[in-house]
Design a protein around this motif. Structure first.
Motif, mmCIF file in Angstrom:
data_model
loop_
_atom_site.group_PDB
_atom_site.id
_atom_site.type_symbol
_atom_site.label_atom_id
_atom_site.label_comp_id
_atom_site.label_asym_id
_atom_site.label_seq_id
_atom_site.Cartn_x
_atom_site.Cartn_y
_atom_site.Cartn_z
ATOM 1 N N LEU A 1 -14.197 19.788 45.531
ATOM 2 C CA LEU A 1 -14.091 18.480 46.163
ATOM 3 C C LEU A 1 -15.094 18.344 47.298
ATOM 4 O O LEU A 1 -15.270 19.265 48.085
ATOM 5 C CB LEU A 1 -12.707 18.278 46.759
ATOM 6 C CG LEU A 1 -11.520 18.249 45.821
ATOM 7 C CD1 LEU A 1 -10.260 18.026 46.631
ATOM 8 C CD2 LEU A 1 -11.690 17.142 44.815
ATOM 9 N N ARG B 1 -20.853 18.070 44.848
ATOM 10 C CA ARG B 1 -19.461 17.914 44.439
ATOM 11 C C ARG B 1 -19.144 16.434 44.341
ATOM 12 O O ARG B 1 -19.702 15.624 45.074
ATOM 13 C CB ARG B 1 -18.529 18.557 45.458
ATOM 14 C CG ARG B 1 -18.723 20.043 45.539
ATOM 15 C CD ARG B 1 -17.938 20.606 46.668
ATOM 16 N NE ARG B 1 -18.207 22.026 46.798
ATOM 17 C CZ ARG B 1 -17.637 22.791 47.713
ATOM 18 N NH1 ARG B 1 -16.791 22.279 48.562
ATOM 19 N NH2 ARG B 1 -17.923 24.075 47.770
ATOM 20 N N ILE C 1 -17.251 16.461 54.579
ATOM 21 C CA ILE C 1 -16.935 17.642 55.390
ATOM 22 C C ILE C 1 -17.515 18.891 54.736
ATOM 23 O O ILE C 1 -17.507 19.035 53.515
ATOM 24 C CB ILE C 1 -15.417 17.796 55.539
ATOM 25 C CG1 ILE C 1 -14.883 16.709 56.441
ATOM 26 C CG2 ILE C 1 -15.050 19.152 56.105
ATOM 27 C CD1 ILE C 1 -13.430 16.817 56.699
ATOM 28 N N PRO D 1 -16.325 22.279 54.702
ATOM 29 C CA PRO D 1 -15.109 22.950 55.176
ATOM 30 C C PRO D 1 -15.361 24.302 55.812
ATOM 31 O O PRO D 1 -14.761 24.646 56.820
ATOM 32 C CB PRO D 1 -14.268 23.114 53.913
ATOM 33 C CG PRO D 1 -14.860 22.219 52.914
ATOM 34 C CD PRO D 1 -16.276 22.003 53.278
ATOM 35 N N SER D 2 -16.283 25.080 55.224
ATOM 36 C CA SER D 2 -16.450 26.426 55.755
ATOM 37 C C SER D 2 -17.056 26.406 57.156
ATOM 38 O O SER D 2 -16.934 27.365 57.906
ATOM 39 C CB SER D 2 -17.301 27.265 54.807
ATOM 40 O OG SER D 2 -18.454 26.564 54.464
ATOM 41 N N TYR E 1 -14.621 12.862 47.190
ATOM 42 C CA TYR E 1 -13.174 12.656 47.140
ATOM 43 C C TYR E 1 -12.787 11.821 48.350
ATOM 44 O O TYR E 1 -12.981 12.242 49.491
ATOM 45 C CB TYR E 1 -12.489 14.023 47.178
ATOM 46 C CG TYR E 1 -10.994 13.970 47.128
ATOM 47 C CD1 TYR E 1 -10.337 13.626 45.950
ATOM 48 C CD2 TYR E 1 -10.230 14.272 48.242
ATOM 49 C CE1 TYR E 1 -8.966 13.581 45.891
ATOM 50 C CE2 TYR E 1 -8.853 14.231 48.194
ATOM 51 C CZ TYR E 1 -8.225 13.888 47.015
ATOM 52 O OH TYR E 1 -6.870 13.853 46.962
ATOM 53 N N VAL F 1 -16.256 23.828 59.379
ATOM 54 C CA VAL F 1 -15.232 23.279 60.262
ATOM 55 C C VAL F 1 -14.147 24.314 60.543
ATOM 56 O O VAL F 1 -13.737 24.518 61.682
ATOM 57 C CB VAL F 1 -14.617 22.011 59.641
ATOM 58 C CG1 VAL F 1 -13.497 21.485 60.520
ATOM 59 C CG2 VAL F 1 -15.682 20.953 59.446
ATOM 60 N N ALA F 2 -13.671 24.976 59.472
ATOM 61 C CA ALA F 2 -12.559 25.903 59.638
ATOM 62 C C ALA F 2 -13.039 27.332 59.510
ATOM 63 O O ALA F 2 -12.602 28.078 58.671
ATOM 64 C CB ALA F 2 -11.485 25.613 58.590
ATOM 65 N N GLN G 1 -8.919 11.251 51.537
ATOM 66 C CA GLN G 1 -8.701 11.638 52.925
ATOM 67 C C GLN G 1 -9.582 10.832 53.875
ATOM 68 O O GLN G 1 -9.809 11.240 55.010
ATOM 69 C CB GLN G 1 -8.996 13.135 53.102
ATOM 70 C CG GLN G 1 -8.080 14.044 52.318
ATOM 71 C CD GLN G 1 -6.764 14.292 53.021
ATOM 72 O OE1 GLN G 1 -6.534 13.791 54.111
ATOM 73 N NE2 GLN G 1 -5.874 15.046 52.396
ATOM 74 N N GLU H 1 -10.001 21.715 41.643
ATOM 75 C CA GLU H 1 -9.797 22.742 42.650
ATOM 76 C C GLU H 1 -10.365 22.255 43.978
ATOM 77 O O GLU H 1 -11.268 21.424 44.017
ATOM 78 C CB GLU H 1 -10.494 24.032 42.234
ATOM 79 C CG GLU H 1 -9.928 24.648 40.974
ATOM 80 C CD GLU H 1 -8.509 25.137 41.141
ATOM 81 O OE1 GLU H 1 -8.121 25.501 42.270
ATOM 82 O OE2 GLU H 1 -7.759 25.142 40.151
ATOM 83 N N LEU H 2 -9.835 22.834 45.056
ATOM 84 C CA LEU H 2 -10.275 22.410 46.383
ATOM 85 C C LEU H 2 -11.768 22.640 46.592
ATOM 86 O O LEU H 2 -12.424 21.897 47.304
ATOM 87 C CB LEU H 2 -9.506 23.172 47.454
ATOM 88 C CG LEU H 2 -8.066 22.743 47.667
ATOM 89 C CD1 LEU H 2 -7.445 23.539 48.780
ATOM 90 C CD2 LEU H 2 -8.006 21.272 47.994
ATOM 91 N N ASP H 3 -12.306 23.695 45.963
ATOM 92 C CA ASP H 3 -13.721 23.976 46.184
ATOM 93 C C ASP H 3 -14.618 23.152 45.265
ATOM 94 O O ASP H 3 -15.813 23.373 45.200
ATOM 95 C CB ASP H 3 -14.014 25.477 46.060
ATOM 96 C CG ASP H 3 -13.368 26.082 44.844
ATOM 97 O OD1 ASP H 3 -12.742 25.319 44.089
ATOM 98 O OD2 ASP H 3 -13.486 27.294 44.635
ATOM 99 N N VAL I 1 -14.942 16.368 50.343
ATOM 100 C CA VAL I 1 -13.968 15.537 51.055
ATOM 101 C C VAL I 1 -14.709 14.571 51.979
ATOM 102 O O VAL I 1 -15.309 14.986 52.962
ATOM 103 C CB VAL I 1 -12.989 16.414 51.855
ATOM 104 C CG1 VAL I 1 -11.972 15.547 52.573
ATOM 105 C CG2 VAL I 1 -12.299 17.394 50.932
ATOM 106 N N ILE J 1 -15.649 16.958 63.622
ATOM 107 C CA ILE J 1 -15.852 15.979 62.561
ATOM 108 C C ILE J 1 -16.026 14.602 63.193
ATOM 109 O O ILE J 1 -15.093 14.074 63.788
ATOM 110 C CB ILE J 1 -14.656 15.970 61.603
ATOM 111 C CG1 ILE J 1 -14.427 17.380 61.070
ATOM 112 C CG2 ILE J 1 -14.867 15.000 60.473
ATOM 113 C CD1 ILE J 1 -13.112 17.550 60.364
#
Lengths: 509, 403
Positions: free
Chosen positions: B36, B98, B59, B61-62, B101, B64-65, B104, B32-34, B38, B159
């Motif tokens: 990873l 995590r 990253i 994520p929470s 990954y 950055v986005a 990317q 799942e994405l959560d 990245v 980033i």
């Protein structure tokens, strides 16, 4: 042999074949057979000293016709001098009654079916045949605007529940003497009238024969809707894909007839069947032909796109986010990952949850009385929208995926093509959750093989793609202008292909 | 008789097969994405004990986005060591919540220790492992440690790895003083006999400790900055030196990788004139004359007059020819400077002259293949630059001229 008899009339077992000569005995028999039903009206009269009886079913006849053209004629215009019963009978039959359709009835079987379909019977004493006057007239809905297949441009009328109205609606579109309407009665108990319509010379005779033979083979107690027939005559019983097209639009059916197809009208339902049905037919709307060809083409391509979106969107989302993260553009990946933070379920469960919720809402919306409908849409918006996201149960991206899928599945002009998509979507979601894109591709291959294996009344389901017919591509994904649609689909109208003459186009060439 | 709904034999078996396939495999290798982490940038270096030091920028994520950013940084840096790079990667699990990954991945930064020692052992994993896509850029940390560079927060682009990648591409496309190198190109160059590798450098300006804190990006002019530097020269898999900016540009002209840049020279009258280079093409040929190879580099350049800071009449054809000639001279000078420094100082054939000779005179190449380095330093190289100025901009006269 016995099966055949049973099929034609279940009352046969008890009914004597011919009418009795005594009118009382006939009436008594009819009353017993109908179990003294309260809607049976029996009017005893004396004509020229002969005992007669007028019988009809209340509610099925047009009382105005019975009153003005039957009773009045019988009571007022009878011969004054005494004549024999046979003369009287012949006079009534040939001269007296100002009624369009009058038939002799000699068998009880025939008598019952006529009486119960709204004809008025005249029984004379000492005469073994009755007269049946067509006085059919009951309350029906009338020709109204279509609800399920509305268009912006094009006729708004829809078929009704009455067979004769429906055949008339088709006749009004195609005023060619070659339009054939073959009658049939199916259903041992319901005695449902069926009309098979085709244009002689356009329709492939073998298809017409096949339709007849498949319909004749049906042995069922009742036919309440054309769906009963569809399941009997369709080619692929175990395929989710429909191989019989249906529409409640007379123009869509007439268009099909002009392509050499065969329509089957069932009494009691506005949904008229059309065969052979190809896959592409379900992605086409009659409006494609009424709007200009450019927008018609655009919309067809749009429908194909939404077909793919409705079928694959959730599974692709699952596959990409759980197996192929490297295929997502980085900034999108970050955004999706951020949305998934804190969502307790795997993407597959999340998708399943949302898709099921949507299916439940959709089903609830169809069945609910209108007054409660708005309540469902409010609750639905909460379950499928912002609230679900705020509660942390689903990610916003999933809401968008499910919403897009839902909207896309409503793009199809025919509802029954949306059904296999709705069901196969879940299959593809399982495949995506198990094998990722690999599973989706395997499923897609299996799906295409399956679809290519289907046939509808002799026409390959996927034609004109498989087998590829270049000439027929003009009216599939793109719609050529009408002057460019020079021939009918070659798989269906085998005999008569020509449609336009090239000189008929106006303007500059 | 068979009931009409009873399945055929093959249907039965297909169902059994499908159910088994779906239930027995589970969701293998699905993540799942959560789950990873990245990774966007990886730093590789060696410590005093000759162990690999792996730094991974992951990253968050929470951050950055998010439309409600907190004070947590948008990326996290984890550093581990290991006897091999792969082991260092697996040791990462003790630090990171995590699994890392790397599909990317934007950028790999090689540290000063490892580039001096030889990069080949480190490249193997990055190329072999299926999770690495060969689209990331390889760079060299110049005058700074890898972890300092990767832990510097960048303003504007949240980033840091993406900032570095975007800056690298922009510099390459618009200034031509550097060149982005992906892992497969690097490996090809390192392994080739007739060409040596170059790698772009990354420079850190300012204090490392300030850069790692979010206060760095709270200022309008961030105190600690990351920037792209010129090209480093490799010999084999070891770094031997750096090209200056003009030399890097000359290198790019010679290899035809200049997309757009600016050339400035002095006018006859006091002042300068800048030409905007829009297109350039280069071809190399090797001739053998009396057993000695000569390389000819032909460069064709098109450009516009970009900025005129002197008195000159652009409507005069002779003046335009003069501009063409002067631009040619400037470019030729840069190319020659690059060739001279590589031939005389570093003896590293970054231009790939060896490959040109190999292609044009394979028999001769076979004789000198193993002794190429000494031959390279004595190689005669001719440059032939042709410049065509296409447009003069909106005005034919400079602003200073009267009338």
């Amino acid at each position: 042999m016995t099966d055949k008899d049973k099929q034609t009339n279940e009352l046969d077992d008890s009914a004597p074949h011919a009418l009795f000569s005594r009118v009382e005995k006939n009436i008594a028999y009819i009353e017993t057979a109908l179990g003294n039903s309260t809607d049976l009206v029996i009017r005893h009269i004396q004509l020229n000293k002969t005992k007669c009886a007028v019988l009809f079913i209340d509610g099925l006849v047009d009382k105005h016709t019975v009153q003005n053209f039957l009773m009045e004629a019988l009571m007022l215009e009878m011969p004054k001098r005494r004549v024999s019963v046979t003369t009287l009978y012949n006079t009534i039959k040939d001269a007296s009654l100002p009624i369009g359709e009058l038939e002799e009835v000699k068998q009880f079987k025939d008598l019952f079916s006529r009486l119960l379909s709204g004809e008025t019977l005249l029984l004379l004493d000492e005469e073994t045949s009755a007269l049946a006057a067509s006085t059919k007239g009951w309350r029906d809905r009338g020709v109204q605007e279509t609800n399920s297949e509305s268009v912006i441009r094009g006729p708004k009328e829809a078929f009704t529940e009455t067979l004769r109205t429906n055949t008339a609606l088709v006749r009004r579109k195609i005023k060619d003497p070659k339009l054939r309407i073959d009658g049939k009665v199916i259903g041992r108990v319901t005695q449902t009238e069926i009309a098979v319509i085709y244009v002689d010379g356009l329709a492939d005779e073998s298809v017409v024969e096949e339709v007849h033979s498949r319909l004749d083979a049906i042995d069922i107690d009742g036919v309440l809707e054309s769906g009963y027939l569809e399941e009997y005559i369709e080619d692929a019983h175990f395929s989710p894909f429909p191989t019989v097209y249906y529409s409640e639009r007379p123009d869509a059916i007439a268009g099909g007839l002009l392509e050499g197809k065969v329509a089957i009208i069932t009494d009691g339902t506005p949904n008229v069947l059309l065969v052979p049905a190809l896959f592409v037919n379900f992605l086409q709307s009659s409006e494609d032909y009424y709007q200009r060809y450019d927008i018609g083409t655009f919309i067809r391509l749009l429908r194909l796109l939404s077909f793919c979106v409705a079928l694959f969107m959730p599974s692709l989302y699952i596959a990409f986010t759980t197996f192929h993260q490297e295929m997502i553009p980085p900034s999108l990946l970050i955004s999706l990952a951020a949305q998934r933070e804190g969502v307790p379920f795997p993407a597959f469960v999340e998708a399943l949850l949302m898709e099921f919720t949507f299916e439940i809402l959709r089903e609830a919306g169809v069945r609910l009385p209108k007054a409660v409908g708005s309540a469902v849409s409010i609750v639905g918006a909460l379950v499928l929208g912002e609230s679900a996201v705020q509660a942390g149960l689903v990610s916003p991206a999933m809401v968008i995926v499910v919403a897009l899928t839902a909207i896309s599945s409503f793009v199809f002009p025919s509802y029954n093509m949306a059904i296999p998509i709705r069901m196969l979507r879940f299959l593809f979601m399982i495949l995506a959750a198990t094998f990722g894109l690999y599973g989706i591709i395997l499923g897609l291959i299996a799906l295409i093989i399956h679809m290519c294996s289907l046939k509808s009344f002799g026409s390959p389901y996927m034609s004109p793609f498989a087998p590829l017919t270049t000439k027929d591509q003009k009216d599939v994904l793109v719609r050529f202008p009408h002057w460019g649609l020079f021939s009918r689909p070659s798989t269906q109208a085998k005999n008569n292909q020509g449609r336009t003459s090239h000189s008929s186009r106006g303007g500059q060439s | 008789m068979r009931h009409p709904l009873a399945p055929h034999g093959y249907v039965k078996w297909t169902l059994v097969w499908v159910v088994m396939v779906l239930t027995l495999t589970g969701c293998w290798s699905s993540r799942e994405l959560d789950e990873l982490g990245v990774a966007v940038a990886i730093g590789v270096d060696k410590d005093e004990d000759d162990r690999y030091v792996l730094s991974v920028q992951i990253i968050n994520p929470s951050e950055v986005a998010s439309d409600a950013p907190t004070t947590r940084p948008p990326v996290t840096l984890y550093t581990t060591t290991g006897d091999t790079l792969f082991q260092a990667f697996r040791n990462m699990t003790t630090h990171s919540p995590r699994k890392v990954y790397v599909s990317q991945l934007r950028m790999v930064v090689l540290g000063p220790e490892i580039v001096n020692e030889g990069v080949t052992p480190a490249l193997d994993l990055l190329y072999r492992n299926h999770e690495f896509r060969p689209t990331f850029f390889v760079t060299v940390a110049r005058d700074a440690s890898v972890s300092d560079i990767l832990s510097t927060l960048t303003p504007y682009e949240r980033i840091p790895a993406k900032k570095l990648m975007d800056s690298l591409i922009d510099t390459e496309e618009n200034l031509g003083i550097t060149k982005s190198v992906t892992i497969d190109n690097l490996i090809a160059d390192v392994r080739s006999n007739g060409k040596e590798a170059v790698l772009p450098g990354i420079l850190m300006e300012g204090d490392a400790a300030t850069g790692t804190s979010t206060t760095n990006v709270e200022k309008v002019d961030a105190p600690t900055k990351l920037s792209i530097d010129g090209l480093s020269i490799f010999r084999g898999d070891q770094l031997v030196g750096w090209l200056k900016e003009e030399e890097s540009q000359g290198y790019n002209y010679a290899t035809g990788t200049v997309q757009s840049t600016i050339e400035t020279f002095a006018c006859d009258n006091p002042g300068t004139l800048s030409v905007e280079i829009l297109r350039s093409n280069a071809s190399m040929d090797a001739q053998l004359r009396s057993g000695k190879p000569t390389i000819t580099i032909r460069v064709e350049v098109e450009g516009n007059v970009g900025e005129v800071d002197c008195v000159i009449d652009l409507s005069d054809d002779d003046k335009m020819k003069d501009i063409n000639k002067k631009t040619e001279e400037v470019i030729e000078k840069k190319i020659n400077a690059a060739i001279n420094v590589t031939q005389e100082e570093y003896a590293s054939d970054i231009f790939g002259f060896g490959n040109v000779i190999h292609r044009n005179h394979p028999a001769y190449w076979k004789q000198i293949k193993y002794d190429w380095k000494s031959h390279f330093s004595e190689l005669e190289v001719k440059t032939d630059v042709k410049v065509k100025i296409r447009r003069k901009g909106k005005s034919t006269q400079p602003l200073q001229s009267e009338g």
